[in-house]
Design an enzyme around this catalytic site. Structure first.
Site, PDB file in Angstrom:
ATOM      1  N   HIS A 188      41.114  36.961  55.475  1.00 27.70           N
ATOM      2  CA  HIS A 188      39.728  36.543  55.253  1.00 27.70           C
ATOM      3  C   HIS A 188      39.550  35.182  55.944  1.00 27.70           C
ATOM      4  O   HIS A 188      40.510  34.419  56.054  1.00 27.70           O
ATOM      5  CB  HIS A 188      39.537  36.407  53.738  1.00 27.70           C
ATOM      6  CG  HIS A 188      38.139  36.172  53.289  1.00 27.70           C
ATOM      7  ND1 HIS A 188      37.539  34.939  53.352  1.00 27.70           N
ATOM      8  CD2 HIS A 188      37.227  37.014  52.732  1.00 27.70           C
ATOM      9  CE1 HIS A 188      36.313  35.039  52.845  1.00 27.70           C
ATOM     10  NE2 HIS A 188      36.095  36.276  52.474  1.00 27.70           N
TER      11      HIS A 188
ATOM     12  N   ASP B 170      46.907  34.699  49.009  1.00 31.72           N
ATOM     13  CA  ASP B 170      45.486  34.780  48.674  1.00 31.72           C
ATOM     14  C   ASP B 170      45.330  36.002  47.774  1.00 31.72           C
ATOM     15  O   ASP B 170      45.380  37.133  48.249  1.00 31.72           O
ATOM     16  CB  ASP B 170      44.687  34.905  49.974  1.00 31.72           C
ATOM     17  CG  ASP B 170      43.253  35.375  49.752  1.00 31.72           C
ATOM     18  OD1 ASP B 170      42.865  35.616  48.584  1.00 31.72           O
ATOM     19  OD2 ASP B 170      42.517  35.499  50.745  1.00 31.72           O
TER      20      ASP B 170
ATOM     21  N   GLN C 285      41.697  39.495  46.064  1.00 35.45           N
ATOM     22  CA  GLN C 285      41.461  40.935  45.890  1.00 35.45           C
ATOM     23  C   GLN C 285      42.519  41.602  45.033  1.00 35.45           C
ATOM     24  O   GLN C 285      42.333  42.725  44.577  1.00 35.45           O
ATOM     25  CB  GLN C 285      41.411  41.632  47.256  1.00 35.45           C
ATOM     26  CG  GLN C 285      40.284  41.170  48.140  1.00 35.45           C
ATOM     27  CD  GLN C 285      38.924  41.448  47.538  1.00 35.45           C
ATOM     28  OE1 GLN C 285      38.740  42.407  46.778  1.00 35.45           O
ATOM     29  NE2 GLN C 285      37.952  40.614  47.849  1.00 35.45           N
TER      30      GLN C 285
ATOM     31  N   LYS D 111      35.885  37.774  40.881  1.00 38.93           N
ATOM     32  CA  LYS D 111      36.411  39.084  41.293  1.00 38.93           C
ATOM     33  C   LYS D 111      37.232  39.724  40.169  1.00 38.93           C
ATOM     34  O   LYS D 111      37.662  40.856  40.287  1.00 38.93           O
ATOM     35  CB  LYS D 111      37.276  38.935  42.538  1.00 38.93           C
ATOM     36  CG  LYS D 111      36.574  38.152  43.645  1.00 38.93           C
ATOM     37  CD  LYS D 111      36.690  38.790  44.979  1.00 38.93           C
ATOM     38  CE  LYS D 111      36.470  37.784  46.077  1.00 38.93           C
ATOM     39  NZ  LYS D 111      35.256  38.104  46.853  1.00 38.93           N
TER      40      LYS D 111
ATOM     41  N   CYS E 286      33.737  38.757  56.382  1.00 38.73           N
ATOM     42  CA  CYS E 286      34.420  37.472  56.625  1.00 38.73           C
ATOM     43  C   CYS E 286      35.808  37.698  57.216  1.00 38.73           C
ATOM     44  O   CYS E 286      36.758  36.976  56.920  1.00 38.73           O
ATOM     45  CB  CYS E 286      34.511  36.625  55.359  1.00 38.73           C
ATOM     46  SG  CYS E 286      32.913  36.170  54.695  1.00 38.73           S
TER      47      CYS E 286
END
Lengths: 419, 150
Positions: A136, A213, A216, A239, A377
Site C-alpha cells: 500500500h 503492515d 488487512q 478495519k 493506493c
C-alpha cells in the site's frame, strides 16, 4: 491462554449465525438505490457494531475528560477506560508486554512513526529498506521519504502472476545492506497472505528488523507477534470494526526504548526545562498530546466483540464465502481475477473486458452494492499487473452467499452494457 | 429512477465514444500539450492541440480511463475544433456547470446549442463521477495556460 483456545474451538464447531451477527451492525440494515445494501468494501473500512458505538457514547456521556492528567473522578475513569485497552491490544496481537503497544492514528501513522524514528536513526548511505511490489502507498512513501533523507535505498521484492511474493528473489534481495524489511501481512488489493514467519527468519538472519503492515490481516487472521517474531506490527481500528482515526503499533520493547521520540508535546515527557527535556519511557514517549480517547475506547470494544465471535470462526466462514465468490466470478465471461494466491483472505479484485473499474463501481452502486473501484493506493502493483485500476469486493464475516449472488447479477448488468 | 439515470449515463452514444473515441492518438505538430491524472483512480489523459491563427485546428488525446472520462475527452476533441482560445475556455466553464450536481442546470436552449456535448449532463446524478467527466477539460485549460500538467 489455554482456556481461550478451547473457547475458540467451541465457537468454531457451532454453525456461524450470520443473520444474528448482522443485527449487531445498524449500517447494514438500509436500502441504497432502492435495494438492500450489499456492503463489500470492508477492506477500505468495515462497519461498526452497536457495542462499539455504545462504548464511545458512554465515554462522552459519563466519563468525558482528559486522560493522564486530573486527580478528579472523571479523569480517573477516562484514564482507566483508556488504559484498559492497551492490554486488550497486547492480547490481541500476542505481545509480551503492554508497554510494547503504542496508540496511533492508524496504520499509516504507525508506519510513519517507525520510519521517522527507527528509520531516521538507523539508516545511512548505502543501507537498504526492502519492501514488496504489493505494498500500500502507506508502506512505500514513508520509506521513500526517509531513504531520500538518509541516502539509503528502497529495494522492492517482486511477486508472481498470482500475486505471491517470489521467495527466491526475496532471499537474494535481503542481504547485509538490508536494515529494514517492511511488508504487508495481507495485501489490501489482492488478499494475498504473506509467509511472514519465514520472511522474518530470513530478515533476522540478514540482521534486519521487520515491520508488518497488519491493516488487512487483523480482521481476518489470528495474529501472534511472538510467534511471527516480527519487530513491529501496525494495524488500524476501523478495519477491525472499530472507529476511524485510531490504531496501534506493536514494537519490541528494546527497540522502542532505543528510539527517539516521534512528536514532541504533552504526555511524552519525563521532565521539561527550557534548556532540556527528558523523555518518557515507551509507550508514552510516542504519544504526544491528548489522544483520540473515545476512539481508543471504541477500539477496545471492537476487539472484545471480535474475540466474542472468534477470529478463527470468522475466518473459516469467510474462507467459504471466498471460495463460493471465486467460483461464481470465474464463470463470468470476460472477467479476470487479479490476485489468485493460494493463501488469501476474502478479497475479490477483478477487471472486466471493455469495462473500466470506475464504471463497474457506478453500475453496482446503482444496484445497492458497494465495492471499491480504483488503484487501492497500490499504483505500483496496478502497474505490475498492467491495469489502471480494479474493482474490489472485500468480504467480512457478516456478508452472505446471497450477497455474492447479487454481485454476480450486477456484473451481468455490466456485461450487458459494456460486453 | 436510478435505473433511468444509469441508462442515460451509459447511453449508446457515450459508449460509442468510449469504445471508439474520436481523435484518439498522437498529434505530431502540436503547439500545446498537457496531461493530467485523476488521483483517486489513477486514470491518465494526455491532450495535444494545434493552434493556428488563434484557433484550434486539431485536438487529439491518448490515455486510459473509464467510459465517462474517455467519452468526455472524445467529445472535447470534437467540440473545440475551430474554436478560438476564448471559446475553448468558455466551453470548459459550460461543461463544468453541465456536470456539477451543485451547479444551476443549463436551460434547454443552451443545452441544444451544445449539441452532442449535452450528453454529459447525465453525470449530474453521479457526483462521484464528476471528476471523471472534467479531467479532459481541466487538461484543456492547462494546455491553453501553457502548463505541462493539469
Amino acid at each position: 491462554m489455554g482456556a481461550e483456545l478451547v473457547g475458540v474451538e467451541k465457537q468454531h464447531s457451532v454453525a456461524f449465525d450470520v443473520n444474528s451477527l448482522r443485527r449487531d451492525f445498524p449500517a447494514l440494515d438500509q436500502k441504497v438505490s432502492g435495494r438492500p445494501l450489499v456492503y463489500f468494501d470492508n477492506a477500505a473500512s468495515a462497519q461498526t457494531p452497536l457495542c462499539v458505538l455504545e462504548a464511545m457514547e458512554r465515554f462522552y456521556r459519563e466519563d468525558r475528560s482528559n486522560v493522564h492528567r486530573g486527580v478528579h473522578t472523571l479523569s480517573q475513569r477516562a484514564t482507566a477506560a483508556y488504559e484498559a485497552v492497551r492490554p486488550k491490544i497486547q492480547r490481541f496481537l500476542g505481545a509480551e508486554r503492554e508497554q510494547e503497544i503504542v496508540f496511533t492514528r492508524g496504520t499509516t501513522d504507525a508506519i510513519n512513526l517507525v520510519a521517522a524514528t527507527y528509520g531516521r536513526k538507523n539508516l545511512g548511505p548505502g543501507d537498504e529498506v526492502l519492501i514488496t511490489t504489493m505494498e500500500h502507498h502507506s508502506n512505500i512513501v514513508p520509506w521513500q521519504m526517509v531513504c531520500k533523507e538518509r541516502g539509503a535505498k528502497l529495494v522492492v521484492a517482486p511477486i508472481n502472476d498470482a500475486g505471491e511474493l517470489e521467495m527466491d528473489r526475496f532471499r537474494e534481495l535481503c542481504g547485509e545492506r538490508t536494515k529494514i524489511v517492511a511488508l504487508a501481512h495481507v495485501s489490501n488489493a489482492l488478499g494475498t497472505v504473506n509467509p511472514v514467519e519465514e520472511i522474518t527468519r530470513i530478515a533476522h538472519d540478514a540482521g534486519a528488523v521487520v515491520l508488518l503492515d497488519g491493516a488487512q490481516a487483523a480482521a481476518h487472521l489470528e495474529v501472534d507477534v511472538s510467534e511471527i517474531g516480527c519487530d513491529f506490527y501496525a494495524f488500524s481500528g476501523h478495519k477491525v470494526f472499530g472507529p476511524t482515526g485510531v490504531g496501534a503499533l506493536y514494537g519490541r520493547y528494546a527497540l522502542l526504548e532505543a528510539m527517539p521520540p516521534y512528536q514532541g508535546g504533552g504526555d511524552m515527557i519525563r521532565r521539561v526545562t527550557f534548556e532540556e527535556t527528558t523523555y518518557a519511557d515507551p509507550p508514552m514517549r510516542f504519544e504526544a498530546g491528548t489522544p483520540n480517547i473515545a476512539a481508543v475506547i471504541g477500539l477496545g470494544a471492537a476487539l472484545d466483540y471480535l474475540r466474542g465471535i472468534g477470529v478463527a470462526a470468522a475466518a473459516a466462514y469467510e474462507a467459504e464465502l471466498l471460495s463460493y465468490g471465486t467460483q461464481r466470478l470465474r464463470d463470468i465471461e470476460g472477467l479476470r481475477l487479479i490476485g489468485t494466491a493460494r493463501e488469501k483472505v476474502s478479497v475479490l479484485s477483478f477487471v472486466m473486458e471493455g469495462a473500466h473499474a470506475h464504471d463497474i463501481g457506478t453500475i453496482l452502486d446503482d444496484q445497492g452494492i458497494a465495492v471499491r473501484a480504483g488503484h487501492h493506493c497500490t499504483q505500483p502493483l496496478m502497474d505490475r499487473f498492467g491495469v489502471p485500476a480494479t474493482a474490489r469486493a472485500s468480504l467480512a464475516f457478516y456478508n452472505t452467499r446471497q450477497e455474492i449472488d447479487r454481485l454476480v447479477e450486477g456484473l451481468e448488468m455490466v456485461r450487458s452494457l459494456f460486453g | 429512477m436510478r435505473a433511468d439515470d444509469l441508462t442515460s449515463l451509459y447511453q449508446q452514444t457515450v459508449l460509442e465514444h468510449h469504445r471508439a473515441p474520436h481523435n484518439h492518438g498522437a498529434l505530431g505538430d502540436a503547439t500545446h500539450r498537457s496531461e493530467g491524472v485523476n488521483r483517486f483512480c489513477g486514470d491518465q489523459i494526455a491532450l495535444a492541440l494545434r493552434l493556428r491563427d488563434g484557433a484550434i485546428e486539431a485536438a487529439r488525446f491518448v490515455g486510459e480511463g473509464c467510459a465517462i472520462s474517455r467519452a468526455s475527452a472524445s467529445l472535447l476533441t470534437d467540440a473545440v475544433r475551430g474554436a478560438d482560445e476564448g471559446r475553448a475556455r468558455a466551453l470548459v466553464a459550460i461543461v463544468s456547470q453541465l456536470v456539477s450536481s451543485g451547479a444551476q442546470p443549463l436551460d434547454e436552449a443552451r443545452l441544444e446549442a451544445l449539441g452532442e456535448l449535452a450528453l454529459l449532463r447525465a453525470v449530474r446524478s453521479y457526483p462521484a463521477r464528476e471528476n471523471c467527466a472534467l479531467l479532459a477539460w481541466q487538461i484543456l485549460e492547462a494546455a491553453l495556460d501553457g502548463k505541462a500538467h493539469a
